[in-house]
Design a protein around this motif. Sequence first.
Motif, PDB file in Angstrom:
ATOM      1  N   ILE A  15       0.840  -1.196   0.000  1.00 43.75           N
ATOM      2  CA  ILE A  15       0.000   0.000   0.000  1.00 43.75           C
ATOM      3  C   ILE A  15       0.877   1.249   0.000  1.00 43.75           C
ATOM      4  N   VAL A  42      -8.251   2.579  -6.559  1.00 49.01           N
ATOM      5  CA  VAL A  42      -7.995   1.600  -5.508  1.00 49.01           C
ATOM      6  C   VAL A  42      -7.926   0.241  -6.189  1.00 49.01           C
ATOM      7  N   HIS A  44      -6.780  -2.706  -4.519  1.00 50.12           N
ATOM      8  CA  HIS A  44      -7.200  -3.731  -3.571  1.00 50.12           C
ATOM      9  C   HIS A  44      -7.652  -3.052  -2.291  1.00 50.12           C
ATOM     10  N   ARG A  45      -8.661  -3.582  -1.703  1.00 47.62           N
ATOM     11  CA  ARG A  45      -9.102  -3.098  -0.405  1.00 47.62           C
ATOM     12  C   ARG A  45      -8.829  -4.214   0.580  1.00 47.62           C
ATOM     13  N   ASP A  47      -8.913  -5.275   4.678  1.00 48.82           N
ATOM     14  CA  ASP A  47      -9.250  -5.085   6.084  1.00 48.82           C
ATOM     15  C   ASP A  47      -8.463  -6.131   6.857  1.00 48.82           C
TER      16      ASP A  47
END
Length: 184
Positions: A15, A42, A44-45, A47
Amino acid sequence: MKPWWVVMLEMLFYILTVMSSLFIADEAGSSSNGALSLEGKVAHRVDCRPVGGENYMKLKKLQVLDAMTPMRTTMQLHRAVTNNYKPVSNHANNLEVERRKKEDGKRSRADPEKVQEMLFSAFEKHQYYNIKDLVEITKQPIQYLKEVLKEIATYNLKAPHKNTWELKPEYRHYKGGETPMEQS
C-alpha cells in the motif's frame, strides 16, 4: 503458512509503495492554492484483523498491564537515608555575618561635621551614591545619615540616577573644576 504480522507488513509495504508512486506522479500537478491532491484508483481493499489466538491475547494483556502501571511509585523506607544533607540550625555564612556585626557593634552617631567631611570626600570620587553605599562608607545609622544628607545633598527621584544622592550645586567643588564624570 506465514505468521499474521508478516502478512500485514507485506500488505502495508504494498500500500505504501502504491501511495508513494502516486505522490511522485502527482507532485508536478499540485493545485494552484498550494494544497496537495491525490488521484488514483484503488486496486485492492484490505481489512486486516489479527488472529485472536493465545499469543495475541498475551500481547494485548501485557500492553494493558504496562499502561496501567504508574510512572512513579512510592516506597517505604525501612531505615533512614544517611548520605543526604542534614539540616543545620545556623550556617557558617550566617555565623560569619553575625560575628562581623558584633565586631562593628551598634552604629553610633558621630559629629555632623565629621560625617559631612566623610561625605564630601566620598562625593569627590563619585557624583552619585545610593544610601546603602553611604552607610558603608560613613558607618552611621541610616536615619541620622539622611538628616545630614538633606542639608548638603539632593535625592534624585527620576532616571537616569533614580534613588541616588547628589551634592547640592553650592557644595560641588571638584578637583581642577572638572566633574567626576569628566575625570574618568
